[in-house]
Design an enzyme around this catalytic site. Structure first.
Site, mmCIF file in Angstrom:
data_model
loop_
_atom_site.group_PDB
_atom_site.id
_atom_site.type_symbol
_atom_site.label_atom_id
_atom_site.label_comp_id
_atom_site.label_asym_id
_atom_site.label_seq_id
_atom_site.Cartn_x
_atom_site.Cartn_y
_atom_site.Cartn_z
ATOM 1 N N ASP A 62 -12.739 -13.264 -2.147
ATOM 2 C CA ASP A 62 -12.877 -11.857 -2.836
ATOM 3 C C ASP A 62 -12.787 -12.005 -4.064
ATOM 4 O OD1 ASP A 62 -10.265 -11.956 -2.115
ATOM 5 O OD2 ASP A 62 -10.642 -10.096 -0.447
ATOM 6 N N ASN A 128 -3.859 -2.568 7.636
ATOM 7 C CA ASN A 128 -4.882 -1.854 8.410
ATOM 8 C C ASN A 128 -5.581 -2.764 9.089
ATOM 9 O OD1 ASN A 128 -6.413 -2.692 6.419
ATOM 10 N ND2 ASN A 128 -7.112 -0.826 5.606
ATOM 11 N N HIS A 130 -7.435 -5.428 7.861
ATOM 12 C CA HIS A 130 -8.462 -5.858 7.141
ATOM 13 C C HIS A 130 -8.418 -7.420 6.973
ATOM 14 C CE1 HIS A 130 -6.550 -5.022 2.916
ATOM 15 N NE2 HIS A 130 -6.315 -6.336 3.276
ATOM 16 N N GLU A 135 -12.574 -3.767 5.375
ATOM 17 C CA GLU A 135 -11.786 -2.707 5.780
ATOM 18 C C GLU A 135 -12.183 -2.189 6.932
ATOM 19 O OE1 GLU A 135 -9.437 -2.032 3.943
ATOM 20 O OE2 GLU A 135 -9.834 -2.129 2.148
HETATM 21 C C1 F6R Z 1 -6.942 -11.356 -0.356
HETATM 22 C C2 F6R Z 1 -7.389 -11.036 0.866
HETATM 23 C C3 F6R Z 1 -6.510 -9.811 1.465
HETATM 24 C C4 F6R Z 1 -5.085 -9.993 1.764
HETATM 25 C C5 F6R Z 1 -4.512 -9.108 2.538
HETATM 26 C C6 F6R Z 1 -2.909 -9.291 2.688
HETATM 27 O O1 F6R Z 1 -7.931 -12.356 -0.832
HETATM 28 O O2 F6R Z 1 -8.508 -11.229 1.339
HETATM 29 O O3 F6R Z 1 -7.376 -9.536 2.729
HETATM 30 O O4 F6R Z 1 -5.080 -11.507 2.566
HETATM 31 O O5 F6R Z 1 -4.613 -7.805 1.978
HETATM 32 O O6 F6R Z 1 -2.451 -9.332 1.503
HETATM 33 P P1 F6R Z 1 -0.672 -10.106 1.278
HETATM 34 O O7 F6R Z 1 -0.886 -11.367 1.772
HETATM 35 O O8 F6R Z 1 -0.413 -9.739 -0.077
HETATM 36 O O9 F6R Z 1 0.130 -9.142 1.970
#
Ligand code: F6R
Length: 234
Positions: A62, A128, A130, A135
């Site tokens: 992303d 959450n 995701h 989401e």
């Molecule tokens: C990032 C992404 C997000 C993160 C998730 C966890 O490319 O796709 O889904 O993997 O928000 O973030 P961290 O690792 O910072 O807790």
């Protein structure tokens, strides 16, 4: 699902690195990569290893919409800083956050994913549930799409920005169906904040309310977490 509980995130990064190393020894050519704090120990291990990625493709999950690649908060910048500057890949694909035509950009990215099937996909998980910016409520059948970020995610990600108003409201994101097409998936999660998401992903029902729960239906998923993240598992 295979669950590995490691002492901490450093050991977790080591385990994920072993999976990548073995995968490459067995012919893996395309790595799917994530940003965020969870894969950082893995990227550091990759950087300090003697593994050569110059024949490997990477596809990131992303990118924020509206941020230039040299913007310090962009995922382009993050990947350059933590991995690509030190370990160049044959080609690294990341959605173009400055794309003028979002429909075209979505099509372009889907084509890239289709033409370069992902051998090993690295994932983090949001509080959450995701995965990528998919989401809760995102259809399991989704391909690359433009996402309106939830308040939850905007708040969680604001720690990387000067102020919450600076967090972009949109992102371009690989869809759940594309993630599920990866041959192998490795999800990293560390710390207390991930407890509920880990429990729901592994022990809850498969539901679009918890995007990561779809991973229960994938034939080759390894979840790597620390004791804190795994604490609510029964
Ligand atoms: C990032 C992404 C997000 C993160 C998730 C966890 O490319 O796709 O889904 O993997 O928000 O973030 P961290 O690792 O910072 O807790």
């Amino acid at each position: 699902m295979k669950l590995m509980i490691t002492k901490n995130n450093i050991e977790g990064g080591d385990k994920a690195f072993e999976i990548i190393k073995n995968g490459m020894a067995n012919g893996a050519k395309v790595l799917g990569l994530a940003t965020g704090s969870s894969p950082l120990p893995l990227y550091s291990k990759m950087v300090h290893s003697d593994l050569d990625f110059s024949d490997i493709f990477s596809i990131n999950l992303d990118e924020y919409y509206g941020l230039a690649p040299d913007n310090k908060q962009s995922y382009h910048y993050f990947m350059q800083q933590h991995l690509f500057d030190k370990k160049p890949f044959k080609h690294s694909y990341i959605p173009n956050g400055l794309a003028k035509n979002l429909d075209e950009e979505v099509k372009r990215y889907n084509k890239i994913i289709e033409e370069n099937p992902i051998d090993i996909q690295i994932l983090g998980i949001g509080r959450n549930g995701h995965i990528a910016f998919n989401e809760p409520g995102t259809p399991f059948g989704s391909l690359t799409h433009v996402v309106e970020l939830s308040q939850n995610t905007i708040k969680a990600n604001s720690r990387f920005f000067d102020k919450i108003e600076d967090v972009p409201r949109k992102a371009i994101c690989m869809g759940i169906k594309s993630i599920m097409h990866s041959k192998k998936i490795v999800l990293l999660a560390f710390g207390k904040a991930k407890q509920d998401a880990i429990k729901a992903m592994i022990e809850g029902p498969v539901t679009e309310k918890v995007p990561a729960s779809i991973l229960q239906d994938h034939p080759d998923v390894t979840i790597i977490c620390d004791p804190l993240a795994a604490d609510k598992l029964s």
